[in-house]
Structure formats: C-alpha cells, structure tokens
Design a protein around this motif. Sequence first.
Motif, PDB file in Angstrom:
ATOM      1  N   GLU A 115       0.830  -1.202   0.000  1.00 43.27           N
ATOM      2  CA  GLU A 115       0.000   0.000   0.000  1.00 43.27           C
ATOM      3  C   GLU A 115       0.865   1.253   0.000  1.00 43.27           C
ATOM      4  O   GLU A 115       0.514   2.249  -0.655  1.00 43.27           O
ATOM      5  CB  GLU A 115      -0.944  -0.018   1.200  1.00 43.27           C
ATOM      6  N   GLU A 137      -7.309   4.853  -7.598  1.00 38.61           N
ATOM      7  CA  GLU A 137      -7.177   4.889  -6.149  1.00 38.61           C
ATOM      8  C   GLU A 137      -5.899   4.195  -5.646  1.00 38.61           C
ATOM      9  O   GLU A 137      -5.362   4.591  -4.606  1.00 38.61           O
ATOM     10  CB  GLU A 137      -8.396   4.214  -5.515  1.00 38.61           C
ATOM     11  N   LEU A 138      -5.418   3.204  -6.380  1.00 41.01           N
ATOM     12  CA  LEU A 138      -4.327   2.377  -5.854  1.00 41.01           C
ATOM     13  C   LEU A 138      -2.989   2.570  -6.565  1.00 41.01           C
ATOM     14  O   LEU A 138      -1.932   2.298  -5.991  1.00 41.01           O
ATOM     15  CB  LEU A 138      -4.721   0.899  -5.904  1.00 41.01           C
ATOM     16  N   LYS A 146      -5.594  -0.898   4.622  1.00 41.39           N
ATOM     17  CA  LYS A 146      -6.226   0.404   4.821  1.00 41.39           C
ATOM     18  C   LYS A 146      -6.850   0.926   3.530  1.00 41.39           C
ATOM     19  O   LYS A 146      -7.646   1.864   3.547  1.00 41.39           O
ATOM     20  CB  LYS A 146      -5.198   1.407   5.347  1.00 41.39           C
ATOM     21  N   LYS A 147      -6.482   0.312   2.409  1.00 37.88           N
ATOM     22  CA  LYS A 147      -6.993   0.703   1.101  1.00 37.88           C
ATOM     23  C   LYS A 147      -7.814  -0.445   0.514  1.00 37.88           C
ATOM     24  O   LYS A 147      -7.787  -1.563   1.044  1.00 37.88           O
ATOM     25  CB  LYS A 147      -5.826   1.036   0.165  1.00 37.88           C
ATOM     26  N   PRO A 148      -8.535  -0.204  -0.567  1.00 45.05           N
ATOM     27  CA  PRO A 148      -9.250  -1.299  -1.219  1.00 45.05           C
ATOM     28  C   PRO A 148      -8.293  -2.405  -1.660  1.00 45.05           C
ATOM     29  O   PRO A 148      -7.146  -2.134  -2.026  1.00 45.05           O
ATOM     30  CB  PRO A 148      -9.899  -0.623  -2.438  1.00 45.05           C
ATOM     31  N   ARG A 202     -15.437  -2.309   1.331  1.00 46.15           N
ATOM     32  CA  ARG A 202     -14.091  -1.773   1.400  1.00 46.15           C
ATOM     33  C   ARG A 202     -13.648  -1.111   0.099  1.00 46.15           C
ATOM     34  O   ARG A 202     -12.508  -0.668  -0.023  1.00 46.15           O
ATOM     35  CB  ARG A 202     -13.108  -2.900   1.759  1.00 46.15           C
TER      36      ARG A 202
END
Length: 332
Positions: A180, A330-331, A204-206, A235
């Motif tokens: 992450e 997002e990632l 903590k992230k998808p 999530r």
Amino acid sequence: MNYMDFHCDTLGMFGKGPDQGNLYENSGAVDLKRMKEAGCLAQFFATFLPPAEWRVKKGGPAKDEVFRDNLYQGLMGAIGEHSHMVGFARSFRDYEENKKAGKISAFLTFEDGRMLEGSQENLERFYALGYRLITFTWNFDNCLGSAALAGDMSTHSAEKVPAREYGLTDFGKETVEHMEELGMIVDVSHGSDALFYDVADVAKKPFIASHSNARALTPSARNLSDEMLRVLGERGGVTGLNFCPGFLGRDLEHEESTVARICDHMEHILDVAGSEALVLGSDWDGFSGELEVTEPRALELIFRELGRRGVSHSQIERIAFGNGERILRELL
C-alpha cells in the motif's frame, strides 16, 4: 465496448525463453491483435509460477527467477516490437496516457507471492521492475499466507476444504502494508478464507480478488462467499469474473462456462457486493475446457446478454472498464 481484464496467464508462452511466444498473434485466447479489435484498454498479465517439477517436465527452467525473467523479457520484447498499439503501465497516469494515444496498457502481476522469498527487499526490486499487483498465493501456502486449496487440487469443494489455522503470515501482514505504501494492488484470489479476512483487517486501502466468482452459485473454495463479497464491496474492492468452467457451474459435477452462467454470477455479485465491485478477470490461457467466451472479441456476448437481462448500459460499462479505472486511480 471497451474493456479491461485483471487476469490472464498468456505470458506462460514465454516460459522456455522470451523468443518462444508470439504475443501479437497466437492460437491461445489472448493476443494483441484480437485485444485491439475488441477495444481493450488494459490487460493485467500474470507471471504465474508453476511448480518447478511441472516446468522441468515440459522442458522449462527449474529456477523460479529464470522462469520469471523469461516471462518478463517476453512481454517487454512484445511491447517494444508493437509500441504503436501497446504500452507498459506502472500507474494510473501511464494508463491515461496510453488511453489517449489509443494504446492498450499492459500491467504486470505475480500469481503466487512465493517469489518474494520472505524479503521486503525483493518486493521493492520487483516494484522497480514494474510489477503492480500480487496474487498472494496459488494452490500452495507460501511466505505470505495460506491458500484456498492448501495443495489439495483433487477438489475445489468449499465443503471439503478445512478451515485454515492461519491466514496471513507476519511477513504477509507486513507486505500488505508495504504494498500500500509503494502503490501496489493486493489480490486475494486463490487465498484461503482466513487470508481474505486477515487482509481485510490489515489493509487500509481497497483490495481485490482478480479472478474469483460467487460461491453461492458454485461451491468452490476458490470462489467468494456472500459475506466475503459484501466485505469486498464495503471496502471499495472488486472481484474479477473468472471464465474457468470449474468456478461457474451449477455444482462441481456440472462445470459450465457459458454466457448464461457468467451473467448469473455477475448479477449475483452485483446484488450482494454492489454496482462498483465487479470487473473482468477472465483467467484466459490459464485453464482448459469448453467455453462460449473464447477470446476478447466474444466479450460482446456477455455485454449483450446483460443488456437483455435489464442491466443498464452505464452498469455494463462499469463492469467492462469503469470500476477498473477507479481501482487504478485509487491504488496506482
């Protein structure tokens, strides 16, 4: 319609050497020519690591690192040769630039995190090479955690595979956090139920399941239960619809890879996990059997059937590429 696919095993053609395959045109399911015709925006190419004894029997290298490098160099060679139609992607920005240029984005992944060998330095080395997603396990436990099938490939039955005593190892938990921080996608497909819930606790992230279907429709340990699907959706994660017959049938004795069964699983996942939790994760070139969706141009059969069932055009676009773009944004 444009699409992106979160898992294929096509790079295996380069296992004996980077000059042993043809990514532009081949007899498998995935090649650049058909991907382009079908409107592919991004393909996640898996570096699947078969057991060494399997590789040696087929004339391949015994060492994981040699095999991995063959696949890596094979992909890079194909990108270099066909740079007018495909570009290597390490980030969402790369994806956007490739998309504007009319190019397919090629993302590189690991299927089986054993390549890390318990070392965060290895993780950073592979990140520097451009790997952006790791499927934590295959069918065997490794340094990251426990697998769904626990080395017993004689059955996929969810009822016959015992609950695992552990999910993530301590190293696996550290790796979720480190990935992450770096900007990598954590993938729980092939992982045990315990590994799934450990990832959900640590991340903590998808996170995603790149190629897993609905266990409620096909009772395979490789599929996700409704509770797992709900957690994934809550999530902000996604699951990639897998076209392998063993994960689609009405039961494990009636394996069916048909458009109808694919759409049954899609509708169930949408109902349970939500409209943003479904993408494509074909698993093409990673299985055998009779199937209706044989290659990228046949994806239109799925989109057409979803429309016939009343799924909106905007929702079909989210499945085809919209939800995937959100994950990349997002990632990565």
